[in-house]
Design a protein around this motif. Sequence first.
Motif, short mmCIF file in Angstrom:
data_model
loop_
_atom_site.label_atom_id
_atom_site.label_comp_id
_atom_site.label_asym_id
_atom_site.label_seq_id
_atom_site.Cartn_x
_atom_site.Cartn_y
_atom_site.Cartn_z
N ALA A 131 4.46 5.79 -5.23
CA ALA A 131 4.60 5.85 -6.69
C ALA A 131 3.59 6.83 -7.29
O ALA A 131 3.93 7.62 -8.17
CB ALA A 131 4.43 4.46 -7.29
N ARG A 132 2.35 6.80 -6.79
CA ARG A 132 1.33 7.72 -7.30
C ARG A 132 1.68 9.17 -6.97
O ARG A 132 1.35 10.08 -7.74
CB ARG A 132 -0.05 7.37 -6.72
CG ARG A 132 -0.68 6.14 -7.39
CD ARG A 132 -2.11 5.90 -6.93
NE ARG A 132 -2.22 5.59 -5.52
CZ ARG A 132 -2.01 4.40 -4.97
NH1 ARG A 132 -1.66 3.38 -5.74
NH2 ARG A 132 -2.14 4.20 -3.69
N ALA A 133 2.36 9.40 -5.83
CA ALA A 133 2.72 10.76 -5.42
C ALA A 133 4.06 11.21 -6.01
O ALA A 133 4.49 12.34 -5.78
CB ALA A 133 2.78 10.83 -3.89
N GLY A 134 4.73 10.33 -6.74
CA GLY A 134 6.01 10.69 -7.32
C GLY A 134 7.16 10.68 -6.33
O GLY A 134 8.20 11.31 -6.57
N GLY A 171 2.65 1.77 -3.43
CA GLY A 171 1.68 2.28 -4.40
C GLY A 171 1.39 3.76 -4.17
O GLY A 171 1.36 4.55 -5.12
N ALA A 172 1.18 4.15 -2.90
CA ALA A 172 0.91 5.55 -2.59
C ALA A 172 2.10 6.42 -2.96
O ALA A 172 1.95 7.52 -3.51
CB ALA A 172 0.57 5.70 -1.10
N LEU A 181 2.01 9.68 3.44
CA LEU A 181 1.80 8.52 2.56
C LEU A 181 1.72 7.23 3.36
O LEU A 181 0.94 6.33 3.04
CB LEU A 181 2.90 8.44 1.51
CG LEU A 181 2.91 9.57 0.48
CD1 LEU A 181 4.17 9.51 -0.37
CD2 LEU A 181 1.65 9.54 -0.38
N SER A 186 0.83 -1.20 0.00
CA SER A 186 0.00 0.00 0.00
C SER A 186 0.87 1.26 0.00
O SER A 186 0.59 2.23 -0.71
CB SER A 186 -0.93 0.02 1.22
OG SER A 186 -1.85 -1.04 1.15
#
Length: 187
Positions: free
Chosen positions: A111-114, A108-109, A160, A105
Amino acid sequence: MTSHHATSPSTTRPRSTRPDAPGSDAPRPNAPGTRTPTHPYAARLHWAGSTGDGVRSYSREHAAVAAPATPVLTLSADSAFRGDPDRLNPEQLVVVAAASCQLLSFLGAAARAGVDVLSYHDEATSHLDLGASPARLGTIRLAVTVTVAAGTDEALVHELADQAHRGCYVANSLAVPVEVGMTVRFA
């Protein structure tokens, strides 16, 4: 630079039940005629032996497989319950599941936030509370250390981790609290 941050147990988080509320955990309504998506999971276990000679004599070793994965896990009871200490036991698997879910989790968070996470290490612990009625695992504590790219906003990393904790399917499914402590290091 190292810092420590503990998130609250998932069982104490206030959550909105309105699907349109920001951060809501409530299921979103689907278009007419559609169904809520689900992801089925199944496991097969097998044990063979005899309990005819009483509780002290039967083997605790058993095998499990969860398709589509192909590895067969050979499991046992905790050695305190006459199990094989060289085999994983169900209590350990619960702790591993909580730790693995938080890891996935969080990644993933991030990666989505860069956010560039370079490593993640967790020392997850719990204990079997035989004094509780019924007996159960106590709080699962995840002691996470992450290394992130230099220049990363540390507060964002902690946010995150908290976001990942709120979204962790395993932690949300358990009756015992899962607490996440995080140390952030910079490359």
